[in-house]
Design a protein around this motif. Sequence first.
Motif, short mmCIF file in Angstrom:
data_model
loop_
_atom_site.label_atom_id
_atom_site.label_comp_id
_atom_site.label_asym_id
_atom_site.label_seq_id
_atom_site.Cartn_x
_atom_site.Cartn_y
_atom_site.Cartn_z
N PHE A 1 0.63 -1.31 -0.17
CA PHE A 1 0.21 0.20 -0.11
C PHE A 1 1.10 1.14 0.45
O PHE A 1 1.99 1.30 0.90
CB PHE A 1 -1.01 -0.66 1.27
CG PHE A 1 -1.72 -1.31 1.52
CD1 PHE A 1 -3.00 -0.83 1.11
CD2 PHE A 1 -1.71 -1.80 1.36
CE1 PHE A 1 -4.38 -1.46 1.28
CE2 PHE A 1 -3.40 -3.45 1.08
CZ PHE A 1 -4.16 -2.14 0.96
N THR A 2 0.49 2.08 -0.82
CA THR A 2 1.24 3.66 -0.90
C THR A 2 0.03 4.16 -0.63
O THR A 2 -1.07 4.67 -1.33
CB THR A 2 2.15 4.00 -2.13
OG1 THR A 2 0.99 3.84 -3.41
CG2 THR A 2 3.04 3.14 -2.67
N VAL A 3 0.38 5.45 0.34
CA VAL A 3 -0.39 6.71 0.44
C VAL A 3 -0.16 7.96 -0.09
O VAL A 3 0.67 8.10 -0.85
CB VAL A 3 -0.78 7.12 1.83
CG1 VAL A 3 -1.12 8.56 1.80
CG2 VAL A 3 -0.98 5.85 2.90
N ALA A 4 -1.72 8.31 -0.44
CA ALA A 4 -1.05 9.54 -2.06
C ALA A 4 -1.04 10.69 -1.43
O ALA A 4 -1.58 10.38 0.29
CB ALA A 4 -2.66 9.28 -2.51
N GLN A 5 -0.16 11.37 -2.08
CA GLN A 5 0.37 12.26 -1.18
C GLN A 5 -0.32 13.23 -0.62
O GLN A 5 0.02 14.07 -0.43
CB GLN A 5 2.18 12.43 -2.21
CG GLN A 5 3.08 11.71 -2.09
CD GLN A 5 4.58 11.90 -2.43
OE1 GLN A 5 4.19 12.55 -3.72
NE2 GLN A 5 5.25 11.77 -2.48
N ARG A 6 -1.21 13.47 -1.67
CA ARG A 6 -2.49 14.71 -1.71
C ARG A 6 -3.48 14.50 -2.06
O ARG A 6 -3.93 13.18 -3.07
CB ARG A 6 -2.08 16.00 -2.52
CG ARG A 6 -1.88 15.69 -3.52
CD ARG A 6 -0.64 16.83 -4.34
NE ARG A 6 -0.78 17.31 -5.69
CZ ARG A 6 -1.81 17.63 -6.51
NH1 ARG A 6 -2.17 18.19 -6.45
NH2 ARG A 6 -1.21 17.19 -8.09
N ASP A 7 -4.70 14.57 -1.95
CA ASP A 7 -6.20 14.31 -2.64
C ASP A 7 -6.24 14.83 -4.00
O ASP A 7 -6.75 16.17 -4.41
CB ASP A 7 -7.02 15.20 -1.97
CG ASP A 7 -9.15 14.65 -2.02
OD1 ASP A 7 -8.22 13.74 -3.05
OD2 ASP A 7 -9.52 15.36 -1.37
#
Length: 324
Positions: free
Chosen positions: A116-122
């Motif tokens: 899993f990689t968390v999106a850096q921004r919306d």
Amino acid sequence: MVLFVVNLWWLKPSIEQLRKENGDLLSQLTSSCGASRKVDSPIDLHHFRATVNDNPQTFTVMINTYKRKKYLLRSILHYATCSSIESIRVVWGENMIPPTLETNPEFFPRGTHVEFTVAQRDSLNERFNIQKPINTSAIFSVDDDVYIPCRGLSKGFEAWKREPWQIAGYFPRIHSGSSDSRGCQLEYKSKIETFWLHRKYSMLLTKAAFIHVDYFNIYTHHMHKSFRQYVDMVGNCEDIAMQFLVSNLTGSPPQLIHAFGLFDVGQGEGISSSKQHSKIRSLCLSDLASFYGGIPLRSRELDFSHPDFLQLMLSPIIDFLISL
């Protein structure tokens, strides 16, 4: 950007108002999109081709997800059973901590590397942002609610290997229109219009498509930032921006994959369910063509002789029945 989409849904501002409120960005547009043609680009694709693995044997599955754990789990468990997959990468767009092996072991099937990689921004642009190195040239970009059978996935990978610098995907769309006295006026055609009226396509939706890893890098780090800003502004059209990028660099049409048994189980959900979806995407086509100073999209005729073409023709009806 999620808040912007929600506002767009509830307040339903007109397309003209949207353009007026973002005049600074849109002032960079030219007044005419011109005829379909390859537009001069400062990006040298040959530089990226020098590093390509010419005989890839595996690919990476990159799943884009947002607040749909049921769909995500189903997607991971399904694609983990398919062949030639090197790993599964999940782009996590939520503010909550993503699943881990300790808290949610069901998301990590044995024998498959899931990360899993968390999106850096919306931002919808994040689906093309590779935060950690990927070991394959091919990436299968897919939404969490799209189901491609393993057999169809293998066919797609083989098709992509024959033309690795084109997008190879399962959901085609066509554009129409040209320049007039008002400037560049393009229209985004629905699935029904693509199959039953025009019978050709110029775009493939990246909700299920094989794309070369270098295009992710070009999109995120080398494409002019105005395109990404525009995607953020409208809360839509990142797939159209990617198709413009690839078509302009190659001067060739994308490659449709015929596969039996594919389903978009999330019909009626997400940004595509908005009543203004088609209007916004038509606006995107016109404005992106103006950014480019031309229309780089190339069309290709649908193959009526293919044995799986009947399902493609009936897919709009199938999707409607699934959404009931």
